[in-house]
Write an enzyme that holds these catalytic residues in place. Sequence first.
Site, PDB file in Angstrom:
ATOM      1  N   GLN A  17       0.777  -1.244   0.000  1.00 18.09           N
ATOM      2  CA  GLN A  17       0.000   0.000   0.000  1.00 18.09           C
ATOM      3  C   GLN A  17       0.811   1.300   0.000  1.00 18.09           C
ATOM      4  OE1 GLN A  17      -3.395   2.348   2.648  1.00 18.09           O
ATOM      5  NE2 GLN A  17      -3.011   0.237   3.146  1.00 18.09           N
ATOM      6  N   SER A  18       1.846   1.375   0.845  1.00 17.14           N
ATOM      7  CA  SER A  18       2.484   2.681   1.055  1.00 17.14           C
ATOM      8  C   SER A  18       3.087   3.234  -0.239  1.00 17.14           C
ATOM      9  CB  SER A  18       3.571   2.562   2.131  1.00 17.14           C
ATOM     10  OG  SER A  18       4.566   1.646   1.717  1.00 17.14           O
ATOM     11  N   THR A  74      13.932  -9.638 -11.535  1.00 12.94           N
ATOM     12  CA  THR A  74      15.116  -8.784 -11.397  1.00 12.94           C
ATOM     13  C   THR A  74      16.257  -9.494 -10.673  1.00 12.94           C
ATOM     14  OG1 THR A  74      14.117  -7.838  -9.425  1.00 12.94           O
ATOM     15  CG2 THR A  74      13.832  -6.620 -11.475  1.00 12.94           C
ATOM     16  N   ASN A  96       9.481   0.282  -1.937  1.00 15.40           N
ATOM     17  CA  ASN A  96       9.203   0.060  -0.502  1.00 15.40           C
ATOM     18  C   ASN A  96       9.431  -1.395  -0.144  1.00 15.40           C
ATOM     19  OD1 ASN A  96       6.700  -0.566  -1.922  1.00 15.40           O
ATOM     20  ND2 ASN A  96       5.737  -0.736   0.085  1.00 15.40           N
ATOM     21  N   PHE A  97      10.571  -1.913  -0.581  1.00 10.47           N
ATOM     22  CA  PHE A  97      10.959  -3.270  -0.180  1.00 10.47           C
ATOM     23  C   PHE A  97      11.452  -3.258   1.259  1.00 10.47           C
ATOM     24  CE2 PHE A  97      11.938  -3.737  -4.844  1.00 10.47           C
ATOM     25  CZ  PHE A  97      10.832  -4.520  -5.099  1.00 10.47           C
ATOM     26  N   ALA A  98      11.566  -4.461   1.801  1.00  7.35           N
ATOM     27  CA  ALA A  98      12.161  -4.587   3.129  1.00  7.35           C
ATOM     28  C   ALA A  98      13.590  -4.018   3.078  1.00  7.35           C
ATOM     29  CB  ALA A  98      12.180  -6.052   3.537  1.00  7.35           C
ATOM     30  N   ARG A 104      20.562  -6.262  -2.048  1.00  6.55           N
ATOM     31  CA  ARG A 104      20.751  -7.701  -2.321  1.00  6.55           C
ATOM     32  C   ARG A 104      20.492  -8.014  -3.789  1.00  6.55           C
ATOM     33  NH1 ARG A 104      18.451  -7.971   2.810  1.00  6.55           N
ATOM     34  NH2 ARG A 104      16.311  -8.329   2.089  1.00  6.55           N
ATOM     35  N   TYR A 138       4.400  -3.119   8.809  1.00  7.84           N
ATOM     36  CA  TYR A 138       3.091  -2.909   8.193  1.00  7.84           C
ATOM     37  C   TYR A 138       2.367  -1.790   8.939  1.00  7.84           C
ATOM     38  CZ  TYR A 138       3.422  -7.166   5.351  1.00  7.84           C
ATOM     39  OH  TYR A 138       3.794  -8.109   4.430  1.00  7.84           O
ATOM     40  N   GLU A 139       1.276  -1.343   8.324  1.00  7.74           N
ATOM     41  CA  GLU A 139       0.465  -0.222   8.824  1.00  7.74           C
ATOM     42  C   GLU A 139       0.371  -0.108  10.350  1.00  7.74           C
ATOM     43  OE1 GLU A 139      -1.548   2.275   7.190  1.00  7.74           O
ATOM     44  OE2 GLU A 139      -1.837   2.910   9.251  1.00  7.74           O
ATOM     45  N   ASP A 168       0.545   3.674   6.078  1.00 10.57           N
ATOM     46  CA  ASP A 168       0.812   3.296   4.684  1.00 10.57           C
ATOM     47  C   ASP A 168       0.553   4.462   3.732  1.00 10.57           C
ATOM     48  OD1 ASP A 168       1.685   0.737   5.125  1.00 10.57           O
ATOM     49  OD2 ASP A 168      -0.258  -0.200   4.834  1.00 10.57           O
ATOM     50  N   GLY A 247      -8.004  19.948  19.425  1.00  4.24           N
ATOM     51  CA  GLY A 247      -7.578  21.346  19.353  1.00  4.24           C
ATOM     52  C   GLY A 247      -8.043  22.154  20.545  1.00  4.24           C
ATOM     53  N   GLY A 248      -8.070  23.465  20.381  1.00  3.12           N
ATOM     54  CA  GLY A 248      -8.437  24.360  21.472  1.00  3.12           C
ATOM     55  C   GLY A 248      -9.939  24.501  21.676  1.00  3.12           C
ATOM     56  N   GLN A 249     -10.734  23.901  20.799  1.00  3.88           N
ATOM     57  CA  GLN A 249     -12.191  24.012  20.915  1.00  3.88           C
ATOM     58  C   GLN A 249     -12.737  22.673  21.387  1.00  3.88           C
ATOM     59  OE1 GLN A 249     -13.543  26.908  20.403  1.00  3.88           O
ATOM     60  NE2 GLN A 249     -11.932  27.951  19.234  1.00  3.88           N
TER      61      GLN A 249
HETATM   62  N1  COA Z   1      11.956  -9.959  -9.200  1.00  4.10           N
HETATM   63  C1  COA Z   1      12.623 -10.755  -8.334  1.00  4.10           C
HETATM   64  N2  COA Z   1      12.594 -10.582  -7.004  1.00  4.10           N
HETATM   65  C2  COA Z   1      11.846  -9.578  -6.533  1.00  4.10           C
HETATM   66  C3  COA Z   1      11.131  -8.711  -7.387  1.00  4.10           C
HETATM   67  C4  COA Z   1      11.210  -8.939  -8.780  1.00  4.10           C
HETATM   68  N3  COA Z   1      10.556  -8.177  -9.663  1.00  4.10           N
HETATM   69  N4  COA Z   1      10.478  -7.794  -6.624  1.00  4.10           N
HETATM   70  C5  COA Z   1      10.779  -8.083  -5.345  1.00  4.10           C
HETATM   71  N5  COA Z   1      11.590  -9.139  -5.280  1.00  4.10           N
HETATM   72  C6  COA Z   1      12.168  -9.774  -4.097  1.00  4.10           C
HETATM   73  C7  COA Z   1      12.973  -8.832  -3.250  1.00  4.10           C
HETATM   74  O1  COA Z   1      14.235  -8.638  -3.828  1.00  4.10           O
HETATM   75  C8  COA Z   1      13.028  -9.600  -1.938  1.00  4.10           C
HETATM   76  O2  COA Z   1      14.005 -10.593  -2.017  1.00  4.10           O
HETATM   77  P1  COA Z   1      15.112 -10.876  -0.848  1.00  4.10           P
HETATM   78  O3  COA Z   1      14.339 -11.010   0.423  1.00  4.10           O
HETATM   79  O4  COA Z   1      15.742 -12.148  -1.310  1.00  4.10           O
HETATM   80  O5  COA Z   1      16.036  -9.737  -0.817  1.00  4.10           O
HETATM   81  C9  COA Z   1      11.692 -10.332  -1.923  1.00  4.10           C
HETATM   82  O6  COA Z   1      11.123 -10.150  -3.236  1.00  4.10           O
HETATM   83  C10 COA Z   1      10.680  -9.893  -0.909  1.00  4.10           C
HETATM   84  O7  COA Z   1      10.639  -8.501  -0.757  1.00  4.10           O
HETATM   85  P2  COA Z   1      10.158  -7.890   0.633  1.00  4.10           P
HETATM   86  O8  COA Z   1      10.090  -6.421   0.508  1.00  4.10           O
HETATM   87  O9  COA Z   1      11.026  -8.431   1.731  1.00  4.10           O
HETATM   88  O10 COA Z   1       8.666  -8.477   0.755  1.00  4.10           O
HETATM   89  P3  COA Z   1       7.905  -9.111   2.018  1.00  4.10           P
HETATM   90  O11 COA Z   1       6.596  -9.522   1.489  1.00  4.10           O
HETATM   91  O12 COA Z   1       8.703 -10.151   2.706  1.00  4.10           O
HETATM   92  O13 COA Z   1       7.744  -7.881   3.038  1.00  4.10           O
HETATM   93  C11 COA Z   1       6.974  -5.690   3.695  1.00  4.10           C
HETATM   94  C12 COA Z   1       6.717  -6.943   2.846  1.00  4.10           C
HETATM   95  C13 COA Z   1       5.905  -4.663   3.328  1.00  4.10           C
HETATM   96  C14 COA Z   1       6.860  -6.039   5.177  1.00  4.10           C
HETATM   97  C15 COA Z   1       8.387  -5.139   3.400  1.00  4.10           C
HETATM   98  O14 COA Z   1       8.508  -4.961   2.019  1.00  4.10           O
HETATM   99  C16 COA Z   1       8.695  -3.828   4.103  1.00  4.10           C
HETATM  100  O15 COA Z   1       8.958  -3.791   5.300  1.00  4.10           O
HETATM  101  N6  COA Z   1       8.681  -2.714   3.332  1.00  4.10           N
HETATM  102  C17 COA Z   1       9.020  -1.396   3.840  1.00  4.10           C
HETATM  103  C18 COA Z   1       7.932  -0.814   4.687  1.00  4.10           C
HETATM  104  C19 COA Z   1       6.619  -0.751   3.979  1.00  4.10           C
HETATM  105  O16 COA Z   1       6.457  -0.181   2.926  1.00  4.10           O
HETATM  106  N7  COA Z   1       5.595  -1.313   4.657  1.00  4.10           N
HETATM  107  C20 COA Z   1       4.229  -1.075   4.288  1.00  4.10           C
HETATM  108  C21 COA Z   1       3.728  -1.939   3.262  1.00  4.10           C
HETATM  109  S1  COA Z   1       2.114  -1.381   2.846  1.00  4.10           S
END
Ligand code: COA
Length: 416
Positions: A17-18, A74, A96-98, A104, A138-139, A168, A247-249
């Site tokens: 979402q974010s 990728t 917004n990947f982890a 990596r 997450y959110e 988000d 607020g103040g009201q």
């Molecule tokens: N091709 C190949 N691999 C891909 C890819 C693509 N097109 N797109 C993503 N990936 C891989 C990533 O490289 C990652 O691989 P790795 O763990 O081996 O490095 C993997 O997919 C998973 O990505 P990740 O972001 O860790 O997903 P997740 O589902 O495990 O976690 C979140 C989800 C939201 C918790 C995490 O992305 C996060 O904390 N994001 C930042 C905060 C955020 O935006 N949170 C709100 C979400 S609404």
Amino acid sequence: MSKALSGYRILDFTHVQSGPACTQLLAWFGADVIKVERAGEGDVTRSQLRDIPEADSLYFTMLNGNKRSITLNTKNQKGKAVLEKLIKECDVLVENFAPGALDRMGFSWERIQELNPKMIMASVKGFGPGPYENCKVYENVAQCAGGAASTTGFDDGPPLVTGAQIGDTGTGMHLALGIMAALIQRQTTGRGQRVLAAMQDAVLNLCRVKLRDQQRLDRTGVMKEYPQYPDTPFGEAVPRAGNASGGGQPGSVLKCKGWETDPNAYIYFIAQAPVWEAICKVIGKEEWLADPEYATPATRLPHLKSIFATVEEWTKTKTKFEVMDILNEFDIPCGPILSMKEIAEEQSLRDTGTIVEVDHPVRGKYLTVGNPIKLSDSPTEVTRSPLLGEHNEEVLSQLGYSSADIADLRSEGVIS
Ligand code: COA
């Protein structure tokens, strides 16, 4: 007609979402947003909370309008080569990947700058640098860590999260503003830069008034507009204030006619000082006007609970819309508690494009929230979200790949 961001190309490496909320906003302002999704499955939200089998979920469709979608592995060498071309062609990369996922994958900030020194790389992360920087978020985690949950709810209940997605979508909006600032600065420096919006920071920014109150509490030990006053002692931290106004009201949620069966038959009522006389007259309490206990906002503070209870006796005799009509005649600030059903059916929101009906080839018609920010010279036309990989051929041929190259990439599973 040109749009505010016509000509800007966004490499949208976002999911859930974010990030998608940010890039959808940029697309509404006219940017060409190319969403890069995992070959095969795509953004995980395509299949989450599905209401129609095989159709992209509303979760996905409502956050990814006006974008193009390509699928790309990728982690594969040929996929990386496509991504490199995209990085060279685009103005902004939003992700917004982890934490650490992009490094990596082989696309550190240093590498991205080598490929395109003008690139703006914008990230949402759960936390900024510090003890939690490597955590996935997450959110609701952000709502808890950013101060929203500890200050939301009632004094005698647990911390509460809010339905508004301040962690988000709220962070996505902050990120969009950072991207705009970086694009403007690039016009003079010629350089790209990193933009970071941490979810904890964005939530805290939205909770600014509660940090204000923490300092007031530290200094005086009491906050007279909080419902705890005067009966319940304050502790060390800002307490949950129920539905008291921030607020103040002073304000409160009051029952209206039908509240016994309708969970949303309520109105938010604000006892704004300049209209105190009108309030007393409308609810038939003229005697308050001559009473020194009710004469000023300060003298009224210890009586707020009984004032709101008296006003509620009056609001309970009318529907929330009748109360709204009557109070607005006297400029008394108030607002009906609208259900999502009422909002979805509200014609004025359709008329302004804040709620839009979109047609989708698989799911059919659905409602989405349109652009809440209206520009007079850049009108928003909301279009449906793309199918997974719908624009593979179109985008890859724009990058210079021939039909034979594209067929090879497909047969090798680099795209799907
Ligand atoms: N091709 C190949 N691999 C891909 C890819 C693509 N097109 N797109 C993503 N990936 C891989 C990533 O490289 C990652 O691989 P790795 O763990 O081996 O490095 C993997 O997919 C998973 O990505 P990740 O972001 O860790 O997903 P997740 O589902 O495990 O976690 C979140 C989800 C939201 C918790 C995490 O992305 C996060 O904390 N994001 C930042 C905060 C955020 O935006 N949170 C709100 C979400 S609404």
